[in-house]
Scaffold this motif. Structure first.
Motif, PDB file in Angstrom:
ATOM      1  N   UNK A  28       0.834  -1.179   0.000  1.00 51.66           N
ATOM      2  CA  UNK A  28       0.000   0.000   0.000  1.00 51.66           C
ATOM      3  C   UNK A  28       0.881   1.245   0.000  1.00 51.66           C
ATOM      4  N   UNK A  29       0.345   2.313  -0.619  1.00 53.88           N
ATOM      5  CA  UNK A  29       1.071   3.575  -0.719  1.00 53.88           C
ATOM      6  C   UNK A  29       0.152   4.705  -0.261  1.00 53.88           C
ATOM      7  N   UNK A  30       0.692   5.912  -0.219  1.00 53.71           N
ATOM      8  CA  UNK A  30      -0.120   7.056   0.191  1.00 53.71           C
ATOM      9  C   UNK A  30      -0.242   8.112  -0.898  1.00 53.71           C
ATOM     10  N   UNK A  31       0.495   7.964  -1.991  1.00 56.61           N
ATOM     11  CA  UNK A  31       0.443   8.964  -3.050  1.00 56.61           C
ATOM     12  C   UNK A  31       1.295  10.184  -2.773  1.00 56.61           C
ATOM     13  N   UNK A  32       2.194  10.072  -1.798  1.00 54.39           N
ATOM     14  CA  UNK A  32       3.138  11.156  -1.507  1.00 54.39           C
ATOM     15  C   UNK A  32       4.484  10.761  -2.116  1.00 54.39           C
ATOM     16  N   UNK A  33       4.828  11.355  -3.236  1.00 57.86           N
ATOM     17  CA  UNK A  33       6.042  10.990  -3.970  1.00 57.86           C
ATOM     18  C   UNK A  33       7.273  11.344  -3.152  1.00 57.86           C
ATOM     19  N   UNK A  34       8.189  10.370  -3.036  1.00 55.44           N
ATOM     20  CA  UNK A  34       9.394  10.588  -2.246  1.00 55.44           C
ATOM     21  C   UNK A  34      10.527  11.190  -3.054  1.00 55.44           C
ATOM     22  N   UNK A  35      10.585  10.830  -4.327  1.00 55.39           N
ATOM     23  CA  UNK A  35      11.636  11.405  -5.174  1.00 55.39           C
ATOM     24  C   UNK A  35      11.333  11.163  -6.639  1.00 55.39           C
ATOM     25  N   UNK A  36      12.005  11.947  -7.478  1.00 57.05           N
ATOM     26  CA  UNK A  36      11.980  11.735  -8.914  1.00 57.05           C
ATOM     27  C   UNK A  36      13.158  10.854  -9.277  1.00 57.05           C
ATOM     28  N   UNK A  37      12.873   9.692  -9.838  1.00 57.20           N
ATOM     29  CA  UNK A  37      13.932   8.821 -10.325  1.00 57.20           C
ATOM     30  C   UNK A  37      14.130   9.025 -11.812  1.00 57.20           C
ATOM     31  N   UNK A  94       7.906  -0.820  -4.781  1.00 57.93           N
ATOM     32  CA  UNK A  94       8.113   0.604  -5.044  1.00 57.93           C
ATOM     33  C   UNK A  94       7.142   1.004  -6.146  1.00 57.93           C
ATOM     34  N   UNK A  95       6.404   2.082  -5.922  1.00 63.94           N
ATOM     35  CA  UNK A  95       5.484   2.583  -6.944  1.00 63.94           C
ATOM     36  C   UNK A  95       6.255   3.464  -7.931  1.00 63.94           C
ATOM     37  N   UNK A 150       8.528   8.189  -7.685  1.00 60.42           N
ATOM     38  CA  UNK A 150       8.829   6.992  -6.890  1.00 60.42           C
ATOM     39  C   UNK A 150       8.321   7.143  -5.463  1.00 60.42           C
ATOM     40  N   UNK A 151       7.750   6.045  -4.951  1.00 65.09           N
ATOM     41  CA  UNK A 151       7.325   6.003  -3.551  1.00 65.09           C
ATOM     42  C   UNK A 151       7.460   4.577  -3.040  1.00 65.09           C
ATOM     43  N   UNK A 152       8.098   4.431  -1.870  1.00 69.53           N
ATOM     44  CA  UNK A 152       8.162   3.125  -1.211  1.00 69.53           C
ATOM     45  C   UNK A 152       6.807   2.783  -0.602  1.00 69.53           C
ATOM     46  N   UNK A 153       6.565   1.486  -0.427  1.00 67.64           N
ATOM     47  CA  UNK A 153       5.353   1.065   0.267  1.00 67.64           C
ATOM     48  C   UNK A 153       5.355   1.650   1.672  1.00 67.64           C
ATOM     49  N   UNK A 154       4.171   2.035   2.141  1.00 71.70           N
ATOM     50  CA  UNK A 154       4.052   2.667   3.443  1.00 71.70           C
ATOM     51  C   UNK A 154       4.222   1.617   4.546  1.00 71.70           C
ATOM     52  N   UNK A 161      17.956   5.910  -8.551  1.00 78.52           N
ATOM     53  CA  UNK A 161      17.266   6.571  -7.445  1.00 78.52           C
ATOM     54  C   UNK A 161      18.207   6.666  -6.255  1.00 78.52           C
ATOM     55  N   UNK A 162      17.752   7.327  -5.196  1.00 76.83           N
ATOM     56  CA  UNK A 162      18.538   7.386  -3.963  1.00 76.83           C
ATOM     57  C   UNK A 162      17.656   7.136  -2.749  1.00 76.83           C
ATOM     58  N   UNK A 163      16.684   8.000  -2.510  1.00 74.73           N
ATOM     59  CA  UNK A 163      15.856   7.897  -1.301  1.00 74.73           C
ATOM     60  C   UNK A 163      15.170   6.550  -1.176  1.00 74.73           C
ATOM     61  N   UNK A 164      14.516   6.090  -2.252  1.00 71.83           N
ATOM     62  CA  UNK A 164      13.745   4.841  -2.152  1.00 71.83           C
ATOM     63  C   UNK A 164      14.640   3.618  -1.999  1.00 71.83           C
ATOM     64  N   UNK A 165      15.952   3.782  -2.228  1.00 73.91           N
ATOM     65  CA  UNK A 165      16.879   2.660  -2.079  1.00 73.91           C
ATOM     66  C   UNK A 165      17.517   2.585  -0.702  1.00 73.91           C
ATOM     67  N   UNK A 166      17.229   3.570   0.159  1.00 74.36           N
ATOM     68  CA  UNK A 166      17.879   3.617   1.472  1.00 74.36           C
ATOM     69  C   UNK A 166      17.683   2.329   2.270  1.00 74.36           C
ATOM     70  N   UNK A 167      16.476   1.768   2.194  1.00 70.72           N
ATOM     71  CA  UNK A 167      16.209   0.542   2.956  1.00 70.72           C
ATOM     72  C   UNK A 167      15.532  -0.522   2.094  1.00 70.72           C
ATOM     73  N   UNK A 168      15.652  -0.393   0.780  1.00 70.08           N
ATOM     74  CA  UNK A 168      14.970  -1.327  -0.121  1.00 70.08           C
ATOM     75  C   UNK A 168      15.752  -2.623  -0.273  1.00 70.08           C
TER      76      UNK A 168
END
Length: 199
Positions: free
Chosen positions: A1-10, A41-42, A83-87, A28-35
């Motif tokens: 599930x996601x929230x529709x709040x984009x974390x970064x532009x990949x 990832x959306x 890009x957005x990681x799952x919530x 990317x950078x942010x979405x890979x921090x803990x992926x």
């Protein structure tokens, strides 16, 4: 599930054609921090699974069904993507409940800039119109937005400076295709009422 709040532009780094699928690699950078492998990832609102990681890139397999039903068909190296990681359960639900399951592809009809925001009109498949209401929620390319005006086969949204700067919607022009996901709560209500014979 996601929230529709984009974390970064990949940035799309590579697209490998596999006939009935593609291997999509994104920088990317942010979405890979803990992926990790298997995480969700959306990408422009499409829920994809991390199949490989290498430094600042990650790769997903995109099946024909996804290519047929979303704007990921035709994506090219160099394209920017939301890009957005799952919530996770400990995060604020800043947008609305987003599944990453695209309901249809829309087309940007017009954008009207003002001093501080843009009003964008998007044409949608007519079957999605029943799920939209004024001031309700819609996901456009993975971005949680509030509907300004819901019409039979189109709708308008107002894009604030944060959205214009941090997402692909800041540069989408008339004629460009966007992924749409209707509010899942509206879809569930419709299904329940249908079972009760009320619609």
């Amino acid at each position: 599930m996601f929230t529709g709040i984009v974390e970064e532009l990949g940035t799309v780094a590579a697209v490998e054609d596999q006939g009935d699928a593609i291997r999509l690699t994104i920088r990317a950078s942010t979405v890979l921090e803990d992926a990790g492998l298997g995480d969700s990832i959306a990408v422009n609102g499409c829920c994809l699974t991390v199949a490989a990681r290498d430094g600042d890139t990650w790769t997903a397999d995109v099946m024909q069904e996804t290519l047929d039903k979303t704007s990921l068909y035709g994506v090219r190296p160099g394209d920017r993507v939301n890009l957005e990681r799952a919530v996770t359960a400990d995060k604020r639900l800043g947008g609305h409940i987003v599944q990453g399951h695209v309901d249809g592809v829309g087309t940007v009809l017009s954008r009207t800039p003002s001093e501080h925001w843009d009003v964008v009109e998007i044409q949608m498949p007519p079957e999605l119109g029943r799920y939209l209401v004024d001031k309700g929620s819609i996901t456009v390319d993975g971005v949680s937005l509030t509907v300004v005006e819901a019409r039979d086969d189109s709708f308008t949204v107002s894009l604030i400076p944060e959205t214009l700067t941090r997402t692909t919607l800041g540069t989408r022009q008339p004629g460009e295709r966007v992924n749409l996901e209707a509010d899942v709560i509206a879809k569930h209500v419709e299904r329940l009422l249908a079972y009760r014979g009320e619609i």
